[in-house]
Design an enzyme around this catalytic site. Structure first.
Site, short mmCIF file in Angstrom:
data_model
loop_
_atom_site.label_atom_id
_atom_site.label_comp_id
_atom_site.label_asym_id
_atom_site.label_seq_id
_atom_site.Cartn_x
_atom_site.Cartn_y
_atom_site.Cartn_z
N GLY A 150 -12.00 -4.40 -5.81
CA GLY A 150 -11.67 -2.82 -5.84
C GLY A 150 -10.67 -2.30 -4.81
O GLY A 150 -10.41 -3.05 -3.80
N CYS A 151 -10.17 -1.03 -5.12
CA CYS A 151 -9.24 -0.72 -4.12
C CYS A 151 -9.84 -0.13 -2.56
O CYS A 151 -9.19 -0.60 -1.83
CB CYS A 151 -8.66 0.62 -5.02
SG CYS A 151 -9.80 2.10 -5.21
N TYR A 152 -11.07 0.37 -2.64
CA TYR A 152 -11.57 0.78 -1.58
C TYR A 152 -11.84 -0.67 -0.74
O TYR A 152 -11.59 -0.79 0.44
CB TYR A 152 -13.05 1.39 -1.68
CG TYR A 152 -12.72 2.90 -2.05
CD1 TYR A 152 -11.92 3.77 -1.15
CD2 TYR A 152 -13.22 3.55 -3.02
CE1 TYR A 152 -11.85 5.00 -1.61
CE2 TYR A 152 -13.16 4.69 -3.53
CZ TYR A 152 -12.38 5.53 -2.79
OH TYR A 152 -12.13 6.96 -3.07
#
Length: 345
Positions: A150-152
């Site tokens: 995921g981006c985070y």
């Protein structure tokens, strides 16, 4: 391997799918053979994406089940969780680069706890490689499935994994505050994402229970050698793309030592950059690129340090990292198709 590699992009009507297509158009070894978007089947990419109006020759959008995967070398899954694994589990032959959450967690029970339903294809979890590229190079060339983070987690793990692996920071009391542009919430129509709702405002969401938390804990725990529990709070900010994470960690060392550990880890990396001492990472440094910038600062509380990282959530945090994984899976130069400099302003 020579010649062009034929790819299919599933979910091409979403932001990650569109950015994948944008990157693929400039990739010298990719041929876009098929594009799917069930809700917009029959339309063209030029009709639904204004920045692709000059690419009328792109394949039309079709329903995923209409694609003949027999001639496809790689499938990029840009679909929502659950729907992605359900569809990808039926595809045999092509290698899979999945941008959903479906293959990131190794424990199907943890997936069910955080995503609210049983995993659609638990038998595939063992063969999926967690595709944080800088830490997956040895496994990606032989992988059939790459699970893009995921981006985070991408920003957080790039900042903290080398420090955790070197035991330079503690595994307890890790607090992360994160900011992301509204593209991270997807393109579907939601009242909370209207301009009048998000402009000139910042708000926290997923407070205390965001779905990216177990992914970060899984990878940090592997380096710590024990279970890790983090405090993580994401915030939506009124910008289109970009992401910045601020990680407060416990350490017996000063920021200079932590910077040395990160410098050793990333000196030769093409996309991860430790900034000069005292320079604060900012999303404007990486907009539109596959780069990540980071730095370490002293905290006024003794025994703590602040580690900050910035990425473009749609590129390094999603589609760019997917292309980076694709390159390694097919024996291509890792930076191929990703050499563009950040956009500014």
């Amino acid at each position: 391997m020579t010649g062009r590699l034929r790819i299919a992009v599933l979910g091409a009507s979403g932001y990650t799918g569109a950015d994948l297509v944008r990157l693929a158009l400039a990739h010298p070894r990719m041929e876009i053979a098929a594009l799917s978007a069930n809700a917009k089947a029959g339309q063209t990419m030029a009709a639904i994406w204004p920045h692709l109006v000059m690419y009328q020759a792109l394949p039309p959008l079709v329903r995923a089940e209409e694609i003949d995967f027999g001639g496809i070398d790689a499938v990029f899954g840009c679909l929502p969780h659950a729907a992605s694994a359900q569809l990808l589990s039926t595809i045999n032959g092509p290698r899979i680069i999945d941008l959903s959450a479906d293959f990131r967690l190794k424990d199907a029970g943890v997936y069910a706890d955080w995503y609210g339903s049983a995993h659609p294809a638990p038998g595939l979890l063992a063969e999926a490689v967690y595709g944080l590229t800088e830490f997956a190079r040895a496994a990606l060339p032989a992988a059939r499935i790459a699970a893009c983070p995921g981006c985070y987690p991408t920003a957080v793990l790039l900042a903290l994994l080398p420090l955790m692996a070197a035991h330079a920071i503690g595994a307890d009391n890790i607090t992360i505050n994160a900011l992301s542009g509204v593209s991270g919430a997807g393109r579907s129509l939601k009242e909370a994402n209207l301009f009048g709702e998000v402009a000139e405002a910042v708000h926290a969401y997923g407070i205390g229970h965001h779905r990216h938390m177990p992914e970060m804990e899984q990878e940090l725990g592997l380096r710590a050698g024990r279970a890790v529990t983090i405090s993580f709070t994401p915030h939506l900010v009124p910008m289109n793309r970009g992401e910045l994470v601020t990680c407060i960690v416990e350490t017996p060392h000063g920021p200079d030592y932590l910077r040395e550990v990160l410098a050793d880890a990333y000196t030769a990396e093409p996309f991860v950059h430790l900034l000069p001492a005292g320079v604060a990472p900012a999303t404007r440094m990486v907009r539109g690129s596959n780069h990540c910038v980071m730095n370490v600062f002293a905290d006024r509380v003794p025994g703590r340090a602040i580690v900050i990282a910035a990425i473009d959530n749609l590129v390094k945090g999603s589609s760019g990292q997917a292309v980076q994984n694709f390159n390694l899976m097919f024996g291509l130069p890792e930076t191929m198709g990703l050499e563009q400099a950040p956009l500014f302003p």
